[in-house]
Scaffold this active site. Structure first.
Site, PDB file in Angstrom:
ATOM      1  N   HIS A 190      43.787  32.446  37.647  1.00 57.44           N
ATOM      2  CA  HIS A 190      42.418  32.965  37.521  1.00 57.44           C
ATOM      3  C   HIS A 190      41.649  32.297  36.374  1.00 57.44           C
ATOM      4  CE1 HIS A 190      43.480  36.835  39.949  1.00 57.44           C
ATOM      5  NE2 HIS A 190      43.365  35.770  40.696  1.00 57.44           N
TER       6      HIS A 190
ATOM      7  N   ASP B  35      53.994  52.414  35.876  1.00 54.78           N
ATOM      8  CA  ASP B  35      53.385  53.319  36.855  1.00 54.78           C
ATOM      9  C   ASP B  35      53.621  52.801  38.275  1.00 54.78           C
ATOM     10  OD1 ASP B  35      51.796  54.934  38.389  1.00 54.78           O
ATOM     11  OD2 ASP B  35      49.976  54.662  37.172  1.00 54.78           O
TER      12      ASP B  35
ATOM     13  N   ARG C  20      35.074  40.367  25.810  1.00 54.76           N
ATOM     14  CA  ARG C  20      36.479  40.160  26.164  1.00 54.76           C
ATOM     15  C   ARG C  20      37.114  39.087  25.291  1.00 54.76           C
ATOM     16  NH1 ARG C  20      37.134  39.281  32.384  1.00 54.76           N
ATOM     17  NH2 ARG C  20      39.291  39.269  31.709  1.00 54.76           N
TER      18      ARG C  20
ATOM     19  N   CYS D 281      24.566  23.207  27.830  1.00 56.71           N
ATOM     20  CA  CYS D 281      25.276  21.937  27.690  1.00 56.71           C
ATOM     21  C   CYS D 281      24.291  20.880  27.192  1.00 56.71           C
ATOM     22  CB  CYS D 281      25.831  21.551  29.055  1.00 56.71           C
ATOM     23  SG  CYS D 281      26.737  19.999  29.083  1.00 56.71           S
TER      24      CYS D 281
ATOM     25  N   CYS E 107      27.443  19.412  34.885  1.00 56.96           N
ATOM     26  CA  CYS E 107      28.217  18.164  34.721  1.00 56.96           C
ATOM     27  C   CYS E 107      29.713  18.406  34.559  1.00 56.96           C
ATOM     28  CB  CYS E 107      27.687  17.364  33.531  1.00 56.96           C
ATOM     29  SG  CYS E 107      28.140  18.059  31.934  1.00 56.96           S
TER      30      CYS E 107
ATOM     31  N   ASP F 269      43.950  35.264  29.263  1.00 62.21           N
ATOM     32  CA  ASP F 269      43.949  35.366  27.799  1.00 62.21           C
ATOM     33  C   ASP F 269      44.716  34.262  27.085  1.00 62.21           C
ATOM     34  OD1 ASP F 269      46.734  36.191  27.995  1.00 62.21           O
ATOM     35  OD2 ASP F 269      46.020  38.209  28.456  1.00 62.21           O
TER      36      ASP F 269
HETATM   37  P1  OAD Z   1      45.233  45.606  37.012  1.00 63.73           P
HETATM   38  O1  OAD Z   1      44.395  46.185  35.906  1.00 63.73           O
HETATM   39  O2  OAD Z   1      44.777  45.792  38.404  1.00 63.73           O
HETATM   40  O3  OAD Z   1      46.700  46.229  36.921  1.00 63.73           O
HETATM   41  C1  OAD Z   1      47.366  46.395  35.696  1.00 63.73           C
HETATM   42  C2  OAD Z   1      48.781  46.852  36.001  1.00 63.73           C
HETATM   43  O4  OAD Z   1      49.510  46.870  34.775  1.00 63.73           O
HETATM   44  C3  OAD Z   1      48.890  48.269  36.598  1.00 63.73           C
HETATM   45  O5  OAD Z   1      49.809  48.230  37.672  1.00 63.73           O
HETATM   46  C4  OAD Z   1      49.467  49.083  35.429  1.00 63.73           C
HETATM   47  O6  OAD Z   1      50.257  50.173  35.890  1.00 63.73           O
HETATM   48  C5  OAD Z   1      50.305  48.046  34.742  1.00 63.73           C
HETATM   49  N1  OAD Z   1      50.602  48.279  33.317  1.00 63.73           N
HETATM   50  C6  OAD Z   1      49.894  48.994  32.409  1.00 63.73           C
HETATM   51  N2  OAD Z   1      50.473  48.941  31.201  1.00 63.73           N
HETATM   52  C7  OAD Z   1      51.589  48.157  31.319  1.00 63.73           C
HETATM   53  C8  OAD Z   1      52.600  47.702  30.440  1.00 63.73           C
HETATM   54  N3  OAD Z   1      52.584  48.041  29.147  1.00 63.73           N
HETATM   55  N4  OAD Z   1      53.593  46.907  30.929  1.00 63.73           N
HETATM   56  C9  OAD Z   1      53.611  46.560  32.230  1.00 63.73           C
HETATM   57  N5  OAD Z   1      52.675  46.956  33.124  1.00 63.73           N
HETATM   58  C10 OAD Z   1      51.672  47.743  32.675  1.00 63.73           C
HETATM   59  O7  OAD Z   1      45.440  44.064  36.657  1.00 63.73           O
HETATM   60  P2  OAD Z   1      45.862  42.848  37.582  1.00 63.73           P
HETATM   61  O8  OAD Z   1      46.885  43.211  38.573  1.00 63.73           O
HETATM   62  O9  OAD Z   1      46.119  41.705  36.665  1.00 63.73           O
HETATM   63  O10 OAD Z   1      41.040  38.968  38.585  1.00 63.73           O
HETATM   64  O11 OAD Z   1      44.527  42.546  38.341  1.00 63.73           O
HETATM   65  C11 OAD Z   1      44.470  41.384  39.113  1.00 63.73           C
HETATM   66  C12 OAD Z   1      43.161  40.733  38.986  1.00 63.73           C
HETATM   67  O12 OAD Z   1      42.122  41.689  39.197  1.00 63.73           O
HETATM   68  C13 OAD Z   1      42.817  40.193  37.610  1.00 63.73           C
HETATM   69  O13 OAD Z   1      43.393  38.926  37.361  1.00 63.73           O
HETATM   70  C14 OAD Z   1      41.339  40.064  37.714  1.00 63.73           C
HETATM   71  C15 OAD Z   1      40.992  41.364  38.415  1.00 63.73           C
HETATM   72  O14 OAD Z   1      39.998  41.246  39.292  1.00 63.73           O
HETATM   73  C16 OAD Z   1      39.934  38.247  38.361  1.00 63.73           C
HETATM   74  O15 OAD Z   1      39.229  38.417  37.392  1.00 63.73           O
HETATM   75  C17 OAD Z   1      39.677  37.204  39.398  1.00 63.73           C
END
Ligand code: OAD
Length: 252
Positions: A126, A221, A72, A154, A137, A105
């Site tokens: 996050h 979507d 990633r 570390c 540490c 990111d």
């Molecule tokens: P998701 O992967 O669940 O959702 C991505 C969203 O982006 C979906 O609703 C898509 O439809 C939308 N999408 C796709 N392309 C797009 C574009 N070009 N412009 C705008 N929207 C677009 O990601 P998150 O909601 O961020 O947490 O997921 C939440 C959390 O789930 C993440 O932070 C991560 C994961 O578990 C942790 O790692 C703790």
């Protein structure tokens, strides 16, 4: 409602708002080349990260967890902010804006810095993929400085881990407090590129709506997005600049 009508309505609401809350998710960075978590090309499908992004997984199989985060990180280090990130930075210069950024990111933070916007407005709820820290540490290191393979150690002998929040871990209490405050105080919320499934961050949207305030959703979507009142159906790189294009800075 046509897209032009929805954009006009959202612009009007933004102009009238003094305080804006943004919940940003993986879709915000998709057009910078970073895959989302859920959906067709989501990381979750190909790599089953729900089995990797936990403290238990790291204890059991630290090498695999590190391989996945390095994979990633390689994508993130090559990525650059796009016009949508820059538009959010511009919004922050014009309105009191708090972003609950679920992305690790650092691209939004980069766009803020380039625009001279106050980075304290972005909460990395996050965590960040750009750093790692020692489990023993707490010493922090840049991801780019770490060895290209294996589990980094570390100098104290502890094990380094990515500075992200894993499932089962608590969010920073300061972030939680600010989320609660924005839920009560924001005049408008923008849900950008998020499925709004992961709590507690996503819980801010229903709080804003309960007070009769509008949630504007930017997402291509509708079925993959969370709750909303006004829909801008398309990519963040096109729609966010259109949303803030004629916003003035008088209330900054
Ligand atoms: P998701 O992967 O669940 O959702 C991505 C969203 O982006 C979906 O609703 C898509 O439809 C939308 N999408 C796709 N392309 C797009 C574009 N070009 N412009 C705008 N929207 C677009 O990601 P998150 O909601 O961020 O947490 O997921 C939440 C959390 O789930 C993440 O932070 C991560 C994961 O578990 C942790 O790692 C703790």
């Amino acid at each position: 409602m046509t897209e032009d009508e929805a954009l006009a309505a959202a612009r009007r609401l933004l102009r009238e708002s003094r305080r804006v809350l943004v919940l940003a998710g993986a879709g915000l960075s998709r057009e910078s080349g970073i895959p989302t978590f859920r959906g067709e090309d989501g990381l979750w499908r190909r790599f089953r990260p729900e089995e990797l992004a936990t403290p238990g997984a790291f204890a059991r199989m630290p090498e695999q967890v590190w391989d996945w985060y390095r994979w990633r990180w390689e994508r993130v280090r090559e990525a650059r902010p796009h016009a949508g990130h820059r538009a959010l930075a511009r919004l922050a210069m014009c309105r009191r804006t708090t972003v609950a950024n679920q992305n690790v990111d650092g691209l939004l933070e980069e766009a803020y810095a380039a625009a001279g916007a106050d980075g304290r407005g972005v909460m990395a709820v996050h965590g960040t993929l750009r750093r790692a820290h020692c489990q023993r540490c707490g010493a922090s290191r840049e991801m780019g400085e770490l060895p290209a393979a294996g589990v980094p150690a570390c100098s104290c002998g502890g094990r380094l881990r990515p500075s992200v929040v894993w499932f089962g871990e608590e969010l920073d209490p300061l972030h939680l407090a600010r989320l609660a405050e924005e839920g009560e105080e924001a005049d408008l919320a923008l849900a950008v590129g998020t499925s709004a499934l992961v709590w507690p961050a996503a819980g801010v949207l229903p709080r804003v709506r309960r007070r009769g305030r509008t949630v504007v959703v930017v997402n291509p979507d509708r079925d993959a997005a969370g709750p909303g009142d006004l829909w801008l159906e398309g990519g963040a790189a096109r729609l966010l600049p259109a949303l803030v294009e004629d916003l003035d800075g008088e209330d900054a």
